[in-house]
Design an enzyme around this catalytic site. Structure first.
Site, PDB file in Angstrom:
ATOM      1  N   ASP A 132       6.560 -24.695 -31.411  1.00 18.89           N
ATOM      2  CA  ASP A 132       6.547 -25.236 -29.902  1.00 18.89           C
ATOM      3  C   ASP A 132       5.235 -25.285 -29.203  1.00 18.89           C
ATOM      4  OD1 ASP A 132       8.535 -22.578 -29.702  1.00 18.89           O
ATOM      5  OD2 ASP A 132       7.128 -20.771 -29.795  1.00 18.89           O
ATOM      6  N   LYS A 147       9.751 -26.713 -24.763  1.00 20.61           N
ATOM      7  CA  LYS A 147      10.528 -27.061 -23.701  1.00 20.61           C
ATOM      8  C   LYS A 147       9.263 -27.159 -22.801  1.00 20.61           C
ATOM      9  CE  LYS A 147      13.880 -23.574 -25.349  1.00 20.61           C
ATOM     10  NZ  LYS A 147      12.938 -22.452 -26.169  1.00 20.61           N
ATOM     11  N   MET A 192       2.082 -15.475 -19.143  1.00 23.42           N
ATOM     12  CA  MET A 192       3.289 -16.427 -17.656  1.00 23.42           C
ATOM     13  C   MET A 192       3.016 -15.856 -16.327  1.00 23.42           C
ATOM     14  SD  MET A 192       6.487 -16.575 -20.378  1.00 23.42           S
ATOM     15  CE  MET A 192       6.483 -14.910 -21.139  1.00 23.42           C
TER      16      MET A 192
HETATM   17  C1  LIG Z   1       5.872 -18.002 -24.140  1.00 23.41           C
HETATM   18  S1  LIG Z   1       4.747 -16.491 -24.244  1.00 23.41           S
HETATM   19  C2  LIG Z   1       4.032 -16.469 -25.703  1.00 23.41           C
HETATM   20  C3  LIG Z   1       3.280 -15.691 -26.216  1.00 23.41           C
HETATM   21  C4  LIG Z   1       2.633 -15.279 -27.491  1.00 23.41           C
HETATM   22  N1  LIG Z   1       4.172 -15.212 -28.231  1.00 23.41           N
HETATM   23  C5  LIG Z   1       1.479 -14.560 -27.399  1.00 23.41           C
HETATM   24  O1  LIG Z   1       2.417 -13.079 -28.412  1.00 23.41           O
HETATM   25  O2  LIG Z   1       1.157 -14.384 -27.189  1.00 23.41           O
HETATM   26  C6  LIG Z   1       3.534 -18.094 -23.366  1.00 23.41           C
HETATM   27  C7  LIG Z   1       2.581 -16.953 -22.619  1.00 23.41           C
HETATM   28  O3  LIG Z   1       1.534 -16.341 -23.113  1.00 23.41           O
HETATM   29  C8  LIG Z   1       0.135 -16.900 -22.626  1.00 23.41           C
HETATM   30  N2  LIG Z   1      -0.403 -17.457 -23.577  1.00 23.41           N
HETATM   31  C9  LIG Z   1      -0.442 -18.017 -24.879  1.00 23.41           C
HETATM   32  N3  LIG Z   1      -1.544 -18.477 -25.639  1.00 23.41           N
HETATM   33  C10 LIG Z   1      -3.085 -18.138 -24.370  1.00 23.41           C
HETATM   34  C11 LIG Z   1      -3.887 -18.303 -24.250  1.00 23.41           C
HETATM   35  N4  LIG Z   1      -4.520 -18.961 -26.132  1.00 23.41           N
HETATM   36  N5  LIG Z   1      -5.035 -18.063 -23.641  1.00 23.41           N
HETATM   37  C12 LIG Z   1      -4.300 -17.399 -22.475  1.00 23.41           C
HETATM   38  N6  LIG Z   1      -2.924 -17.599 -22.715  1.00 23.41           N
HETATM   39  C13 LIG Z   1      -2.427 -17.559 -23.056  1.00 23.41           C
HETATM   40  C14 LIG Z   1      -0.345 -17.801 -21.079  1.00 23.41           C
HETATM   41  O4  LIG Z   1       0.529 -16.101 -20.396  1.00 23.41           O
HETATM   42  C15 LIG Z   1       1.654 -18.144 -21.566  1.00 23.41           C
HETATM   43  O5  LIG Z   1       2.143 -19.150 -20.806  1.00 23.41           O
END
Ligand SMILES: C[S@@+](CC[C@H](N)C(=O)[O-])C[C@H]1O[C@@H](n2cnc3c(N)ncnc32)[C@H](O)[C@@H]1O
Length: 258
Positions: A35, A57, A172
């Site tokens: 991703d 995406k 998100m």
């Molecule tokens: C499609 S979701 C995936 C979540 C991922 N599977 C997880 O367990 O963290 C993407 C969202 O995860 C959050 N996210 C992922 N990495 C992050 C980070 N390093 N810091 C803050 N939020 C994060 C944000 O809200 C982002 O919009």
């Protein structure tokens, strides 16, 4: 003979937070499909002979469809290749794992899931603020702020009243904090509850901003990826971490001596 697909969690972005299993699989993979949120420093750990492809995406504009990702995994596996499908955080949290697992099962492809550190746990560790606290938060609720694009009218963030002793982790969250505030207020969250936005948790650019819910529309949060945490357990972030840690240490000392 078919190969195998591994749905692997890459964690929040720091290569040090990969699991040992994730690292071993990356080092031996034939194909890596990752991703956008997975940083180059982690992708670079893949075997030099692996075919590495970004299947992210960006900005809601698909470069590759979800069906295209399924086809890539299935085709590669049917050629006998070992495929690592690398997802940010944990693959089972807001990561379309259900669709990918269904597609692989229907195609009779062997699959294994390797957990990763989800953004919420990375944020908690980086701030040194627990998501649960027996004095204030005995429940943890994970919410997706943005919904699948094929839903014409997105449902409310929460229907009914949110429990008072819960910490909400909003993945998100979008950038419309006024709308988010209205949704939280209509779910019964009090105006003085703390709201904390953690940007790029567990990376060198990590940034933490906090306000009370009544002032949420004024929040100047850092860049995406952004996680919003809501609840009484976040009060200590507004009060200042030093104060919080001193409180925790005195409570621990009291426990030891009394
Ligand atoms: C499609 S979701 C995936 C979540 C991922 N599977 C997880 O367990 O963290 C993407 C969202 O995860 C959050 N996210 C992922 N990495 C992050 C980070 N390093 N810091 C803050 N939020 C994060 C944000 O809200 C982002 O919009």
């Amino acid at each position: 003979m078919n190969g195998k697909v591994y749905l692997v969690g890459a964690g929040p972005g720091d290569p040090e937070l990969l699991t040992v299993r994730a690292l071993r699989l990356l080092e031996t993979a034939d194909v890596v499909l990752h991703d956008d949120l997975v940083p180059d420093a982690i992708v670079a750990l893949a075997s030099k002979r692996a075919l590495v492809t970004s299947v992210g995406k960006r900005c809601g504009r698909p470069r590759i469809t979800q069906a295209g990702i399924h086809a890539l995994m299935i085709d590669s596996s049917r050629r006998g290749l070992m495929v690592v499908r690398l997802k940010s955080g944990d693959p089972m949290v807001f990561g379309r794992a259900a669709e990918e697992l269904n597609a692989l099962r229907e195609a009779a492809i062997e699959v294994e899931v390797v957990p990763g550190v989800s953004a919420m746990f990375a944020a908690a560790a980086a701030m040194q603020v627990p998501m649960t606290d027996r004095r204030t938060a005995s429940k943890l609720i994970l919410i997706a702020g943005q919904h699948a694009a094929d839903k014409s009218a997105p449902p409310p963030l929460w229907s009914g009243t949110l429990p008072e002793d819960a910490t909400l982790a909003i993945y998100m969250p979008g950038r419309d904090f006024a709308a988010l505030a209205r949704e939280l207020r209509s779910a019964g969250v009090a105006g003085d509850v703390a709201v904390v936005a953690v940007s790029k948790a567990a990376t060198p650019e990590q940034r933490v901003d906090g306000v009370r819910l009544s002032e949420l529309e004024t929040l100047q949060a850092g860049a995406a990826p952004l996680l919003v945490l809501v609840g009484r357990a976040m009060d200590c972030v507004l009060a200042g971490q030093g104060e919080h840690l001193i409180e925790e240490l005195s409570a621990a000392a009291e426990g030891l001596h009394g």
